[in-house]
Write a protein that holds these residues in place. Structure first.
Motif, short mmCIF file in Angstrom:
data_model
loop_
_atom_site.label_atom_id
_atom_site.label_comp_id
_atom_site.label_asym_id
_atom_site.label_seq_id
_atom_site.Cartn_x
_atom_site.Cartn_y
_atom_site.Cartn_z
N LEU A 28 -92.16 -12.30 30.79
CA LEU A 28 -92.71 -12.91 32.00
C LEU A 28 -94.15 -12.45 32.22
CD1 LEU A 28 -92.29 -14.64 34.54
CD2 LEU A 28 -91.38 -12.60 35.65
N LEU A 29 -94.41 -11.17 32.09
CA LEU A 29 -95.77 -10.67 32.24
C LEU A 29 -96.70 -11.28 31.20
CD1 LEU A 29 -95.08 -6.91 33.01
CD2 LEU A 29 -95.89 -8.65 34.60
N ARG A 30 -96.22 -11.39 29.97
CA ARG A 30 -97.05 -11.97 28.90
C ARG A 30 -97.38 -13.44 29.19
NH1 ARG A 30 -95.23 -13.10 22.73
NH2 ARG A 30 -97.22 -13.87 22.04
N PHE A 31 -96.38 -14.21 29.59
CA PHE A 31 -96.61 -15.63 29.85
C PHE A 31 -97.49 -15.84 31.09
CE2 PHE A 31 -92.39 -16.59 27.58
CZ PHE A 31 -93.03 -16.65 26.36
N LEU A 32 -97.32 -15.01 32.09
CA LEU A 32 -98.18 -15.12 33.28
C LEU A 32 -99.64 -14.84 32.92
CD1 LEU A 32 -96.01 -13.46 36.05
CD2 LEU A 32 -96.75 -15.85 35.95
N ARG A 33 -99.86 -13.84 32.08
CA ARG A 33 -101.23 -13.52 31.65
C ARG A 33 -101.82 -14.68 30.83
NH1 ARG A 33 -105.89 -11.65 33.00
NH2 ARG A 33 -107.04 -10.76 31.29
N ALA A 34 -101.03 -15.24 29.93
CA ALA A 34 -101.50 -16.37 29.12
C ALA A 34 -101.80 -17.57 30.02
CB ALA A 34 -100.45 -16.73 28.07
N TYR A 35 -100.99 -17.77 31.05
CA TYR A 35 -101.23 -18.87 31.99
C TYR A 35 -102.55 -18.66 32.73
CZ TYR A 35 -100.45 -22.24 35.71
OH TYR A 35 -100.58 -23.29 36.58
N GLU A 36 -102.80 -17.43 33.15
CA GLU A 36 -104.06 -17.13 33.84
C GLU A 36 -105.27 -17.39 32.95
OE1 GLU A 36 -103.75 -13.06 34.92
OE2 GLU A 36 -102.66 -13.47 36.76
N LEU A 37 -105.14 -17.09 31.66
CA LEU A 37 -106.28 -17.20 30.76
C LEU A 37 -106.49 -18.61 30.21
CD1 LEU A 37 -105.86 -13.89 28.75
CD2 LEU A 37 -107.47 -14.37 30.60
N ALA A 38 -105.48 -19.46 30.28
CA ALA A 38 -105.60 -20.82 29.75
C ALA A 38 -106.63 -21.60 30.57
CB ALA A 38 -104.25 -21.53 29.78
N GLN A 39 -107.46 -22.33 29.89
CA GLN A 39 -108.48 -23.13 30.56
C GLN A 39 -107.80 -24.31 31.25
OE1 GLN A 39 -111.67 -22.31 30.76
NE2 GLN A 39 -111.26 -20.48 29.56
N ALA A 40 -108.09 -24.50 32.51
CA ALA A 40 -107.41 -25.52 33.30
C ALA A 40 -107.96 -26.93 33.09
CB ALA A 40 -107.49 -25.17 34.78
N LEU A 41 -109.16 -27.06 32.57
CA LEU A 41 -109.79 -28.37 32.55
C LEU A 41 -109.57 -29.14 31.25
CD1 LEU A 41 -113.14 -27.47 34.31
CD2 LEU A 41 -111.08 -28.43 35.31
N GLU A 42 -109.35 -28.46 30.15
CA GLU A 42 -109.16 -29.17 28.88
C GLU A 42 -107.77 -29.76 28.82
OE1 GLU A 42 -110.08 -26.73 25.55
OE2 GLU A 42 -111.78 -25.81 26.55
N GLU A 43 -107.65 -30.93 28.17
CA GLU A 43 -106.37 -31.62 28.10
C GLU A 43 -105.34 -30.84 27.28
OE1 GLU A 43 -104.71 -35.86 26.56
OE2 GLU A 43 -106.65 -35.83 27.59
N ALA A 44 -105.76 -30.29 26.14
CA ALA A 44 -104.84 -29.50 25.31
C ALA A 44 -104.41 -28.24 26.06
CB ALA A 44 -105.50 -29.13 23.99
N ALA A 45 -105.33 -27.63 26.78
CA ALA A 45 -105.00 -26.44 27.55
C ALA A 45 -104.07 -26.79 28.71
CB ALA A 45 -106.26 -25.77 28.06
N ALA A 46 -104.21 -27.98 29.27
CA ALA A 46 -103.33 -28.40 30.35
C ALA A 46 -101.90 -28.51 29.86
CB ALA A 46 -103.81 -29.73 30.94
N ALA A 47 -101.72 -29.03 28.65
CA ALA A 47 -100.37 -29.11 28.07
C ALA A 47 -99.81 -27.72 27.82
CB ALA A 47 -100.40 -29.92 26.77
N GLU A 48 -100.65 -26.81 27.37
CA GLU A 48 -100.21 -25.43 27.13
C GLU A 48 -99.85 -24.75 28.45
OE1 GLU A 48 -99.17 -21.88 25.34
OE2 GLU A 48 -99.38 -23.89 24.52
N ARG A 49 -100.63 -25.00 29.49
CA ARG A 49 -100.31 -24.43 30.80
C ARG A 49 -98.98 -24.96 31.32
NH1 ARG A 49 -104.48 -22.13 34.10
NH2 ARG A 49 -103.59 -23.11 35.93
N GLU A 50 -98.70 -26.23 31.06
CA GLU A 50 -97.42 -26.81 31.48
C GLU A 50 -96.25 -26.14 30.74
OE1 GLU A 50 -94.92 -28.95 33.77
OE2 GLU A 50 -97.08 -28.82 34.00
N ARG A 51 -96.41 -25.91 29.44
CA ARG A 51 -95.38 -25.20 28.67
C ARG A 51 -95.19 -23.78 29.20
NH1 ARG A 51 -97.55 -28.26 24.57
NH2 ARG A 51 -99.08 -26.70 23.96
N LEU A 52 -96.28 -23.12 29.49
CA LEU A 52 -96.20 -21.76 30.04
C LEU A 52 -95.54 -21.75 31.42
CD1 LEU A 52 -99.68 -20.42 28.92
CD2 LEU A 52 -97.46 -19.59 28.13
N ARG A 53 -95.84 -22.75 32.22
CA ARG A 53 -95.23 -22.86 33.55
C ARG A 53 -93.71 -23.00 33.42
NH1 ARG A 53 -97.81 -27.23 35.66
NH2 ARG A 53 -99.52 -25.95 36.35
#
Length: 132
Positions: A56-81
């Protein structure tokens, strides 16, 4: 490009490391006492909850670091969420199971109801709320 050091972020990293160290020591002590008592169920509970908390701590940190504006990063943020919600639900269910097992049935029912409402509320807030 050199990144400037942020003293506040450095302090936060130190606190996170100290917290993880404390969590590790506490879980190791709990596992040791459970092994000494011959309680395999408690050893499994401690081990799984410790691993889930670290993930959980690892995924939360990765979510914080993922860029919110790029489309590929948005998909990654959704997976992390999704992963964060699943881990939170797992931990909620595990702790509800542990607490409910030592309570009388009316209180145990309330514990399970609170766990269900918490997980459902987390789902609604994380996936059904409109984001700006």
């Amino acid at each position: 490009m050199d990144r400037q050091r942020d003293p506040v972020a450095d302090d936060a990293r130190g606190l996170v490391r100290a917290g993880v160290l404390l969590l590790t020591v506490t879980c190791a002590a709990a596992a040791y006492r459970s092994v000494a008592a011959g309680d395999a169920g408690s050893v499994a509970f401690v081990t799984v909850s410790y691993g889930a908390l670290l993930l959980l701590l690892r995924f939360l940190r990765a979510y914080e670091l993922a860029q919110a504006l790029e489309e590929a990063a948005a998909a990654e943020r959704e997976r992390l969420r999704r992963k964060v919600w699943a881990l939170c639900t797992l931990l909620t269910a595990m702790f509800a199971w542990k607490v409910a097992s030592v309570m009388p049935w009316p209180v145990a029912t309330g514990v399970w109801a609170a766990a269900a409402v918490t997980s459902a509320g987390g789902f609604v807030l994380m996936f059904r709320q409109r984001r700006p």
